[in-house]
Scaffold this motif. Structure first.
Motif, PDB file in Angstrom:
ATOM      1  N   GLU B  99       0.857  -1.193   0.000  1.00  0.00           N
ATOM      2  CA  GLU B  99       0.000   0.000   0.000  1.00  0.00           C
ATOM      3  C   GLU B  99       0.886   1.233   0.000  1.00  0.00           C
ATOM      4  OE1 GLU B  99      -2.887  -0.236   3.149  1.00  0.00           O
ATOM      5  OE2 GLU B  99      -4.028  -1.702   1.959  1.00  0.00           O
ATOM      6  N   ASN B 100       0.612   2.116  -0.907  1.00  0.00           N
ATOM      7  CA  ASN B 100       1.473   3.266  -1.144  1.00  0.00           C
ATOM      8  C   ASN B 100       1.376   4.280  -0.002  1.00  0.00           C
ATOM      9  OD1 ASN B 100       3.132   5.093  -2.409  1.00  0.00           O
ATOM     10  ND2 ASN B 100       2.015   5.019  -4.359  1.00  0.00           N
ATOM     11  N   ASP B 101       2.545   4.781   0.492  1.00  0.00           N
ATOM     12  CA  ASP B 101       2.488   5.893   1.445  1.00  0.00           C
ATOM     13  C   ASP B 101       2.773   7.229   0.748  1.00  0.00           C
ATOM     14  OD1 ASP B 101       5.164   5.850   0.955  1.00  0.00           O
ATOM     15  OD2 ASP B 101       5.794   5.763   3.053  1.00  0.00           O
ATOM     16  N   TYR B 102       2.938   7.167  -0.561  1.00  0.00           N
ATOM     17  CA  TYR B 102       3.138   8.359  -1.412  1.00  0.00           C
ATOM     18  C   TYR B 102       4.327   9.219  -1.001  1.00  0.00           C
ATOM     19  CZ  TYR B 102      -1.392   7.105  -3.338  1.00  0.00           C
ATOM     20  OH  TYR B 102      -2.415   6.432  -3.946  1.00  0.00           O
ATOM     21  N   THR B 103       5.330   8.621  -0.376  1.00  0.00           N
ATOM     22  CA  THR B 103       6.510   9.422  -0.036  1.00  0.00           C
ATOM     23  C   THR B 103       7.665   9.145  -0.986  1.00  0.00           C
ATOM     24  OG1 THR B 103       7.322   7.736   1.474  1.00  0.00           O
ATOM     25  CG2 THR B 103       5.935   9.473   2.424  1.00  0.00           C
ATOM     26  N   ASP B 104       7.550   8.038  -1.725  1.00  0.00           N
ATOM     27  CA  ASP B 104       8.626   7.656  -2.644  1.00  0.00           C
ATOM     28  C   ASP B 104       9.979   7.601  -1.947  1.00  0.00           C
ATOM     29  OD1 ASP B 104       7.331   6.977  -4.902  1.00  0.00           O
ATOM     30  OD2 ASP B 104       7.673   8.857  -5.965  1.00  0.00           O
ATOM     31  N   THR B 105       9.993   7.154  -0.683  1.00  0.00           N
ATOM     32  CA  THR B 105      11.245   7.073   0.062  1.00  0.00           C
ATOM     33  C   THR B 105      12.153   6.032  -0.582  1.00  0.00           C
ATOM     34  OG1 THR B 105       9.853   7.388   1.988  1.00  0.00           O
ATOM     35  CG2 THR B 105      12.182   6.866   2.396  1.00  0.00           C
ATOM     36  N   PRO B 106      13.333   6.446  -1.045  1.00  0.00           N
ATOM     37  CA  PRO B 106      14.204   5.465  -1.706  1.00  0.00           C
ATOM     38  C   PRO B 106      14.926   4.582  -0.699  1.00  0.00           C
ATOM     39  CG  PRO B 106      15.210   7.646  -1.767  1.00  0.00           C
ATOM     40  CD  PRO B 106      13.906   7.793  -1.039  1.00  0.00           C
ATOM     41  N   ASP B 107      15.244   3.378  -1.141  1.00  0.00           N
ATOM     42  CA  ASP B 107      15.974   2.445  -0.289  1.00  0.00           C
ATOM     43  C   ASP B 107      17.395   2.967  -0.058  1.00  0.00           C
ATOM     44  OD1 ASP B 107      16.162  -0.103   1.064  1.00  0.00           O
ATOM     45  OD2 ASP B 107      17.511  -0.699  -0.558  1.00  0.00           O
ATOM     46  N   ASP B 108      17.965   2.643   1.115  1.00  0.00           N
ATOM     47  CA  ASP B 108      19.294   3.136   1.455  1.00  0.00           C
ATOM     48  C   ASP B 108      20.385   2.537   0.562  1.00  0.00           C
ATOM     49  OD1 ASP B 108      17.830   4.219   3.531  1.00  0.00           O
ATOM     50  OD2 ASP B 108      18.201   2.473   4.819  1.00  0.00           O
ATOM     51  N   ASN B 109      20.107   1.364   0.000  1.00  0.00           N
ATOM     52  CA  ASN B 109      21.133   0.696  -0.814  1.00  0.00           C
ATOM     53  C   ASN B 109      21.258   1.275  -2.219  1.00  0.00           C
ATOM     54  OD1 ASN B 109      21.957  -1.169   1.134  1.00  0.00           O
ATOM     55  ND2 ASN B 109      20.113  -2.397   0.727  1.00  0.00           N
ATOM     56  N   ILE B 110      20.392   2.212  -2.546  1.00  0.00           N
ATOM     57  CA  ILE B 110      20.428   2.738  -3.906  1.00  0.00           C
ATOM     58  C   ILE B 110      21.548   3.740  -4.050  1.00  0.00           C
ATOM     59  CG2 ILE B 110      19.155   4.168  -5.540  1.00  0.00           C
ATOM     60  CD1 ILE B 110      16.684   2.639  -4.690  1.00  0.00           C
ATOM     61  N   LYS B 111      22.582   3.345  -4.754  1.00  0.00           N
ATOM     62  CA  LYS B 111      23.652   4.299  -5.047  1.00  0.00           C
ATOM     63  C   LYS B 111      24.238   4.001  -6.419  1.00  0.00           C
ATOM     64  CE  LYS B 111      26.931   1.684  -2.166  1.00  0.00           C
ATOM     65  NZ  LYS B 111      26.127   0.755  -1.385  1.00  0.00           N
ATOM     66  N   THR B 112      24.716   5.030  -7.044  1.00  0.00           N
ATOM     67  CA  THR B 112      25.263   4.859  -8.385  1.00  0.00           C
ATOM     68  C   THR B 112      26.612   4.164  -8.293  1.00  0.00           C
ATOM     69  OG1 THR B 112      26.306   7.018  -8.240  1.00  0.00           O
ATOM     70  CG2 THR B 112      24.140   6.916  -9.270  1.00  0.00           C
ATOM     71  N   PHE B 113      27.042   3.621  -9.438  1.00  0.00           N
ATOM     72  CA  PHE B 113      28.325   2.921  -9.477  1.00  0.00           C
ATOM     73  C   PHE B 113      29.445   3.932  -9.328  1.00  0.00           C
ATOM     74  CE2 PHE B 113      31.981   1.177 -11.778  1.00  0.00           C
ATOM     75  CZ  PHE B 113      32.137  -0.020 -11.097  1.00  0.00           C
ATOM     76  N   ASP B 114      30.365   3.590  -8.449  1.00  0.00           N
ATOM     77  CA  ASP B 114      31.467   4.497  -8.154  1.00  0.00           C
ATOM     78  C   ASP B 114      32.578   4.276  -9.175  1.00  0.00           C
ATOM     79  OD1 ASP B 114      31.713   6.523  -6.459  1.00  0.00           O
ATOM     80  OD2 ASP B 114      32.624   5.392  -4.810  1.00  0.00           O
ATOM     81  N   GLY B 115      32.940   5.312  -9.906  1.00  0.00           N
ATOM     82  CA  GLY B 115      34.062   5.185 -10.827  1.00  0.00           C
ATOM     83  C   GLY B 115      33.614   4.912 -12.251  1.00  0.00           C
ATOM     84  N   ASP B 116      34.565   4.484 -13.076  1.00  0.00           N
ATOM     85  CA  ASP B 116      34.296   4.269 -14.501  1.00  0.00           C
ATOM     86  C   ASP B 116      33.874   2.819 -14.721  1.00  0.00           C
ATOM     87  OD1 ASP B 116      34.178   4.131 -17.185  1.00  0.00           O
ATOM     88  OD2 ASP B 116      36.295   4.601 -17.566  1.00  0.00           O
ATOM     89  N   ILE B 117      32.638   2.643 -15.186  1.00  0.00           N
ATOM     90  CA  ILE B 117      32.110   1.286 -15.373  1.00  0.00           C
ATOM     91  C   ILE B 117      32.928   0.522 -16.418  1.00  0.00           C
ATOM     92  CG2 ILE B 117      30.392   1.982 -17.096  1.00  0.00           C
ATOM     93  CD1 ILE B 117      29.732  -0.647 -14.414  1.00  0.00           C
ATOM     94  N   PHE B 118      33.571   1.265 -17.320  1.00  0.00           N
ATOM     95  CA  PHE B 118      34.307   0.581 -18.394  1.00  0.00           C
ATOM     96  C   PHE B 118      35.667   0.062 -17.943  1.00  0.00           C
ATOM     97  CE2 PHE B 118      31.128   3.091 -20.575  1.00  0.00           C
ATOM     98  CZ  PHE B 118      30.552   2.095 -21.345  1.00  0.00           C
ATOM     99  N   THR B 119      35.981   0.281 -16.642  1.00  0.00           N
ATOM    100  CA  THR B 119      37.173  -0.375 -16.103  1.00  0.00           C
ATOM    101  C   THR B 119      36.758  -1.542 -15.216  1.00  0.00           C
ATOM    102  OG1 THR B 119      37.208   1.107 -14.202  1.00  0.00           O
ATOM    103  CG2 THR B 119      38.513   1.771 -16.128  1.00  0.00           C
ATOM    104  N   ALA B 120      35.453  -1.703 -15.011  1.00  0.00           N
ATOM    105  CA  ALA B 120      34.959  -2.800 -14.175  1.00  0.00           C
ATOM    106  C   ALA B 120      35.121  -4.124 -14.901  1.00  0.00           C
ATOM    107  CB  ALA B 120      33.492  -2.580 -13.832  1.00  0.00           C
ATOM    108  N   THR B 121      35.217  -5.212 -14.129  1.00  0.00           N
ATOM    109  CA  THR B 121      35.332  -6.526 -14.750  1.00  0.00           C
ATOM    110  C   THR B 121      33.949  -7.040 -15.114  1.00  0.00           C
ATOM    111  OG1 THR B 121      35.079  -7.680 -12.657  1.00  0.00           O
ATOM    112  CG2 THR B 121      37.334  -7.084 -13.309  1.00  0.00           C
ATOM    113  N   SER B 122      33.932  -8.069 -15.952  1.00  0.00           N
ATOM    114  CA  SER B 122      32.681  -8.714 -16.329  1.00  0.00           C
ATOM    115  C   SER B 122      31.934  -9.204 -15.101  1.00  0.00           C
ATOM    116  CB  SER B 122      32.943  -9.906 -17.244  1.00  0.00           C
ATOM    117  OG  SER B 122      33.019  -9.484 -18.562  1.00  0.00           O
ATOM    118  N   GLU B 123      32.694  -9.817 -14.184  1.00  0.00           N
ATOM    119  CA  GLU B 123      32.070 -10.388 -12.992  1.00  0.00           C
ATOM    120  C   GLU B 123      31.356  -9.302 -12.194  1.00  0.00           C
ATOM    121  OE1 GLU B 123      35.346 -11.099 -13.856  1.00  0.00           O
ATOM    122  OE2 GLU B 123      34.634 -12.945 -14.788  1.00  0.00           O
TER     123      GLU B 123
END
Lengths: 333, 449
Positions: B99-123
């Motif tokens: 049931e929606n509380d209409y606050t759209d509170t984001p989860d704490d684990n949501i964070k963007t990838f740190d650094g350049d993704i094109f240096t990341a490994t496949s794994e």
């Protein structure tokens, strides 16, 4: 199956959920349209008796189909117009002097025996109109081989054409002469336009070719059967003419003076009794051509189109099976 | 001339929504999120009734096999965990109702990838994609991380499927026009992760404006090309795509990676982009709402778990002659039995169709061969249907019934109204079941001896 939601029944069916608007009825209607110019020409050449015979044949085909389905408590199928097509084709393969009750017998044979006893549309193994024509040919040889001279109109309503009237029949189509290795008197031009003795629908070669092309443009038929059928007949009659007649004119008369055009464009292409693969259709067309020429050369009859197509009808399942395409990504044959 | 494949259909494409920009669907009062929206094992609920969940929070997972994590698409309270029949044929599936509380509170684990993704490994990328719960959003919903894994070391070509050959659907078209940088960005990450050397973006020629946008946006990359395809159904099928683009026929029973290709849907790329650059797992999807029985056709971005009834209300309701609701395209989509069906990760469209478009009276095969001409797998559907009717499994198999991809072209084209693909499906299913049974038996007897 339906399910109730908010006072609403939703339809539950498996995909796909859309269908092409082109149905059997549309296809048959296209064939009927394509057959009309030949009827107009037949009326011009043979008079309104051509129309009478066609009408009787169509009405009795539709009536027999309706009655049979009704009597057998099966779904009514006359609206698919296939019985109309059968009726027209049957009439087209009869001479204009045919007694008016003969098409009724033919219709019964075509619709009830050849088509409905096998289960109706799509289930018959030979072409109903052609089978009926051959049946009539065997049962009433005199009536079915009396050909009227073009321009000599017979009474449209006389059940039997009087003896006096049949005196004006030409007796033979150019094919009879050709069979004896003689180039008949008929010149190529009148043969091409159809000013020659013959059955109601077969004489107008030019019109049949044009309307056949119309069916190809409408994607009702493909080129495979008519082209290979006609090409086979053309090739053999050109390379191996009968007697010392020889030459291009022998070939052209072979192509245009009998039932070849009607057969190649409108009868051999009958879906139910022709292969569904392109390669199968080519082999089928060549087979029709070969048998037609063999009968015309060596058989007991001057004409071989009906028999050729009926014989090839019997090969359809084998041709389909033998020419089954290789499945995409499947192992090579 | 455009390259194409043999067979296929020219259907009225009904792309009525091609000019409808993607609207963000307003957060619904309630969502019901199925624990199985993907091929593989269902996720197990990680929350209980009464729990408070945040937007993007992991609420379902199954770590030890092929599966896909599931996240909350809104913030609010877990009202219930219901076992419902799956609307897409997965059987009974747990649905977490929030049931929606209409606050759209984001989860704490949501964070963007740190650094350049094109240096990341496949794994690393595989793990990021898996954790974001991404699965193929074109059709089959195969977990994307597993597809990346299957391609590594095998595929040299990555194909981005923007063909969108199903009638009505324009969601990929709109994404290409509105968010080309996300498709290309996500695709480049997938390209990096799969070690593929070349990328082809495949678009049908009824979307030339999108071709232009995508060409412009990929101009700087030498190893990316845009391939224009002839508009023909089912051009978007991966077999036909690879045939047209690479000239290879995928052998029966093989995967695209076996012939050096890996294929991702356009929207899947957007989800990868969002996961890496915005940290947001796959919790919403873009879908086309259309059909002759909906009042205002639209393109929407809606949270996973949104009910059809909410979507329909937002699109102005249905006309009185509504007869069928289809999830997906009209050729391969599934009819829904009520308005409680929900938006899933791979939902591409909801179609509301009237009685006019329905005709289910079965007629007779007239052996016209049209189905043979349109079958993209080069089968003879007319015979397959006839054998199925007689339950002749031997002949059906001899005629290649197992190669059927169930695209429905045969049923569409049939002038006799024979439900060809429906017959084929039934028999194909029966044959496969028999084979499974036989294999099981053989295994058991082997174990005994």
């Amino acid at each position: 199956m339906n399910s109730n939601t908010e006072n609403k029944f939703l339809t539950m069916t498996a995909s796909p959920h859309i269908k092409s608007p082109i149905k059997t009825r549309n296809i048959m209607a296209d064939v009927v349209i394509a057959l009309m110019p030949a009827l107009v020409w037949a009326i011009y050449v043979f008079g309104f008796r051509a129309l009478t015979i066609t009408a009787i044949s169509v009405v009795s085909c539709v009536a027999f189909e309706y009655l049979y389905r009704k009597l057998m408590k099966k779904s009514n199928t006359i609206s698919d117009l296939s019985a109309v097509v059968t009726g027209i084709l049957l009439a087209y393969s009869l001479p204009v002097s045919t007694p008016l009750w003969i098409p009724i017998i033919g219709s019964f044979f075509a619709i009830v025996i050849v088509k409905q006893l096998y289960g109706g549309i799509g289930k018959n193994i030979i072409n109903p109109a052609l089978a009926a024509r051959v049946f009539l040919f065997v049962a009433y040889p005199t009536e079915l081989t009396a050909f009227t001279e073009p321009g000599k109109y017979l009474s449209p309503f006389a059940v039997n054409v009087s003896k006096a009237a049949s005196d004006i029949t030409a007796g033979a189509t150019p094919l009879v002469d050709l069979k004896n290795g003689i180039i008949p008197d008929a010149d190529i031009t009148s043969t091409l336009i159809g000013n020659i003795p013959g059955t109601i629908g077969e004489v107008s070669a030019t019109i049949l070719i044009l309307t056949g092309i119309y069916l190809m443009i409408r994607k009702v038929i493909t080129w495979h059967i008519p082209v290979t059928y006609i090409a086979t007949v053309a090739l053999i009659t050109l390379v191996l003419p009968l007697g010392n007649a020889g030459g291009v004119s022998f070939m052209l008369l072979q192509l245009f003076s009998g039932g070849l055009m009607l057969g190649a464009f409108f009868m051999a292409t009958d879906y139910v009794t022709s292969p569904a693969t392109s390669v199968g259709r080519i082999i089928y067309g060549v087979g029709c051509g070969l048998i037609t020429v063999f009968i015309r050369y060596f058989g007991g009859y001057p004409e071989g189109v009906s028999f050729a197509i009926l014989i090839m009808n019997l090969f359809v399942w084998y041709l389909d099976k033998a020419t089954k395409p290789k499945a995409f990504g499947g192992a090579k044959k | 001339m455009l390259k194409t494949f043999k067979g296929g259909l020219h259907v009225n494409d009904n792309k009525n929504t091609r000019n409808c920009p993607i609207e963000n669907f307003p957060s619904p009062a309630k969502v019901a999120i199925p624990m199985q929206q993907h091929i593989g094992a269902p996720a197990q609920p990680l929350v209980a009734k009464g729990d408070y969940v945040k937007k993007g929070q992991l609420i379902g997972n199954f770590e030890t096999g092929l599966s896909c994590p599931i996240h909350a698409s809104i913030s609010g309270t877990v009202a219930d965990i219901e076992m419902r029949n799956s609307y897409t044929g997965y059987g009974k599936t747990a649905h977490i109702v929030i049931e929606n509380d209409y606050t759209d509170t984001p989860d704490d684990n949501i964070k963007t990838f740190d650094g350049d993704i094109f240096t990341a490994t496949s794994e690393e990328i595989v793990e990021l994609v898996r954790r974001a719960g991404i699965c193929g959003q074109g059709g089959a919903a195969f977990p994307t991380y597993a597809k990346i894994q299957s391609a590594i070391g095998k595929a040299s070509e990555i194909i981005i499927n923007c063909a969108e050959c199903e009638p009505y659907i324009t969601e990929n078209h709109r994404l290409m026009l509105e968010e080309p940088e996300k498709i290309i960005g996500g695709a480049r990450i997938l390209m990096h992760a799969t070690y593929t050397e070349h990328m082809t973006i495949a678009i049908e020629n009824n979307k030339m404006d999108a071709v232009e946008v995508m060409t412009k946006n990929t101009a700087e990359y030498e190893n990316i090309s845009v391939q224009v395809l002839k508009t023909k159904y089912p051009q978007g099928d991966e077999r036909q795509l690879m045939y047209v683009i690479k000239g290879v026929e995928l052998p029966a029973g093989k995967l695209p990676a076996d012939v050096g290709c890996v294929i991702f849907n356009a929207e899947t790329c957007v989800s990868v982009y969002n996961a890496i650059y915005e940290g947001m797992p796959l919790i919403s999807t873009v879908l086309t709402v259309d059909g002759d029985a909906v009042n205002t056709p639209k393109n929407l971005r809606a949270p996973v778990g949104t009910r059809i009834s909410d979507i329909l209300d937002y699109c102005g309701g249905s006309t009185d002659n509504l007869s069928k609701i289809v999830s997906g395209g009209p050729m391969m989509g599934q009819a829904q039995w009520d308005m409680n069906a929900v938006v899933m990760k791979n939902t591409s469209a909801f179609l509301f169709l009237s009685d006019k478009t329905q005709s289910n009276d079965e007629g007779d095969c007239i052996h016209c061969g049209r189905c043979v001409g349109v079958c993209p797998m080069h089968l003879m559907p007319n015979y397959l249907a006839a054998f199925s009717k007689k339950d002749d499994k031997v002949l059906a198999e001899e005629f290649g019934i197992l190669s059927c991809v169930e695209c429905g072209s045969c049923t569409y084209i049939c002038p006799g109204n024979v439900p060809i693909v429906q017959y084929i499906r039934t028999t194909k299913g029966a044959i496969l079941a028999e084979k499974r049974k036989a294999a099981q038996k053989a295994k058991e007897s082997e174990a005994k001896s």
